[in-house]
Scaffold this active site. Structure first.
Site, mmCIF file in Angstrom:
data_model
loop_
_atom_site.group_PDB
_atom_site.id
_atom_site.type_symbol
_atom_site.label_atom_id
_atom_site.label_comp_id
_atom_site.label_asym_id
_atom_site.label_seq_id
_atom_site.Cartn_x
_atom_site.Cartn_y
_atom_site.Cartn_z
ATOM 1 N N CYS A 127 27.261 27.348 26.489
ATOM 2 C CA CYS A 127 27.444 28.184 27.673
ATOM 3 C C CYS A 127 28.867 28.104 28.200
ATOM 4 C CB CYS A 127 26.449 27.748 28.747
ATOM 5 S SG CYS A 127 26.625 28.675 30.272
ATOM 6 N N CYS A 185 29.225 28.124 31.950
ATOM 7 C CA CYS A 185 28.860 26.878 32.645
ATOM 8 C C CYS A 185 29.944 25.818 32.463
ATOM 9 C CB CYS A 185 27.567 26.271 32.096
ATOM 10 S SG CYS A 185 26.299 27.436 31.721
ATOM 11 N N ASP A 186 30.478 25.726 31.242
ATOM 12 C CA ASP A 186 31.292 24.560 30.896
ATOM 13 C C ASP A 186 32.778 24.853 30.681
ATOM 14 O OD1 ASP A 186 28.934 23.119 30.963
ATOM 15 O OD2 ASP A 186 28.515 23.450 28.844
#
Ligand code: NAP
Length: 307
Positions: free
Chosen positions: A131, A134-135
Site C-alpha cells: 500500500c 499507507c506507507d
C-alpha cells in the site's frame, strides 16, 4: 429471521444497506474488523461523482456508513465465520452467534495480491508493502520499486515520487496494461525509471531485518541480477474474497463470484453479490456502489415475490 444480511462494508455493502434500509427491510451489516474496504487505504478519490473537489477514501466510507445508520441499518463490527443455506434462507455464524436471514448480500470485496515470496513475507512491514498510500511517507528520500504494469502500479509509482528519490517500476512484460494517460504521466516523470521484462525473484535483507535490495530475473533472457533498493511495493492486482462462499456459489474462471449478467443474483436463490467480489473488470468505487444498489433492489423484488 432477518430480511437481509449484508456481509462487507465497502461502497457496495453500504450502498446496499442504504437502499435496503430505505425500503424498510431493516438490514444487518457485518462490517468486519477493518471496515470500509480498499478505500480505507486510498488517499484522494477524485472520480466519485458528487465531490467536485475530491474526497479522502476513509472520509467517503465514513459518510456512507453514517448514511446507512441514519436509516436504521444494524451494524455489527465482526467478521462472518460461515454462511450456509437453510430452509427458507441462510444461516450466518459470527463469533459463535447464529443469525438467520431470508437473503444474503455478499459484498466482501477483494484483497491485494502478494508476490508470494518467502522473503516478501519475512520483510513485510520492514520495507515491503502492498500500500503505497499507507506507507509511502516512510520512504522519504529513498529508492523504491513498484512491481506491476496496471493502472494501480502507475498511480502508486506517481504517488511515491512525492516522497522517494527514485521509483523503479518493475514489470514482467514489455507492454503495460495501464491506460494510456496513466502511462504517459509515468513516462513524463523524471523520478520514475522503467525496468521491463523483469520480475522480482527475491527480496534481499532478511538477514538484517529490512529491505536492502532485490534479485531480478529477466523474463526474456533468463538472466538474473541484483539491485540495491530500500523498499518494494507490489501493485499486481487483487484476489476476490470468496472464502465464505467457496463450494456454495459458482465462481467464474478468474475466481470471482458469478452473477447472472445485469443482476446481482448468484446461482443460489436469495444469495446476491455486489462490488469487487463479483467484478474483475471495472473495480471502481462508483461501480461497486452501483452494484450494491442493484443487490438491494434485487433483494426487495425477491422478498416481494415470496410474500
Ligand atoms: P491489473 O490491471 O490486474 O494489473 C495487475 C498488473 O500486475 C499487471 O500488469 C500484471 O502483469 C501484474 N502482475 C500480476 N501478477 C503478477 C505477479 N505475480 N508478478 C508480477 N506481476 C504481476 O490490476 P490493477 O492495476 O490493480 O487495476 C485493477 C483495475 O482497477 C483495473 O481495471 C484498473 O483500470 C482499475 N484502476 C483504475 C485506476 C484509475 O483509473 N484511477 C487506478 C487504479 C486501478 P501482466 O500485465 O503481465 O498481466
Amino acid at each position: 429471521m432477518h430480511n437481509t444480511i449484508i456481509i462487507g462494508s465497502g461502497p457496495a455493502g453500504w450502498t446496499a444497506a442504504i437502499y435496503a434500509a430505505r425500503a424498510d427491510l431493516k438490514p444487518m451489516v457485518f462490517e468486519g474488523y477493518e471496515p470500509g474496504g480498499q478505500l480505507m487505504t486510498t488517499t484522494e478519490v477524485e472520480n466519485f461523482p458528487g465531490f467536485e473537489h475530491g474526497i479522502q477514501g476513509p472520509d467517503l466510507m465514513s459518510v456512507m456508513r453514517k448514511q446507512a445508520k441514519r436509516f436504521e441499518t444494524e451494524i455489527i463490527s465482526a467478521m462472518v465465520d460461515s454462511v450456509k443455506q437453510i430452509d427458507g434462507g441462510f444461516e450466518v455464524v459470527s463469533k459463535g452467534q447464529t443469525y438467520q436471514s431470508k437473503t444474503v448480500i455478499l459484498s466482501t470485496g477483494a484483497t491485494a495480491r502478494r508476490l508470494g515470496l518467502e522473503s516478501e513475507k519475512a520483510l513485510y512491514g520492514n520495507g515491503v508493502s502492498a500500500c503505497a498510500t499507507c506507507d509511502g511517507f516512510f520512504f522519504k528520500g529513498k529508492n523504491v520499486i513498484i512491481v506491476g504494469g496496471g493502472d494501480s502500479a502507475m498511480e502508486e509509482a506517481t504517488f511515491l515520487t512525492r516522497f522517494a528519490e527514485k521509483v523503479f517500476i518493475v514489470h514482467r512484460r514489455e507492454e503495460f496494461r495501464a491506460s494510456k494517460i496513466m502511462q504517459e504521466r509515468v513516462k513524463a516523470n523524471s523520478k520514475i525509471e522503467l525496468i521491463l521484462n523483469s520480475e522480482v525473484i527475491e527480496i534481499l535483507g532478511v538477514d538484517v531485518g529490512h529491505v536492502t535490495g532485490v534479485k531480478l530475473r529477466n523474463t526474456v533472457s533468463g538472466e538474473t541480477s541484483e539491485m540495491n533498493i530500500d523498499g518494494v511495493f507490489a501493485s499486481i492486482g487483487h484476489e476476490p474474497n470468496v472464502a465464505l462462499v467457496k463450494g456454495l456459489v459458482d465462481l467464474d474462471e478468474k475466481g470471482y463470484v458469478k452473477t447472472i449478467p445485469g443482476t446481482s443474483q448468484t446461482n443460489i436463490k436469495g444469495l446476491f453479490a455486489c462490488g469487487d467480489v463479483q467484478d474483475s473488470r471495472y473495480r471502481q468505487a462508483i461501480t461497486a456502489a452501483g452494484s450494491g444498489c442493484m443487490a438491494a433492489l434485487d433483494v426487495e423484488k425477491f422478498l416481494a415475490g415470496h410474500e
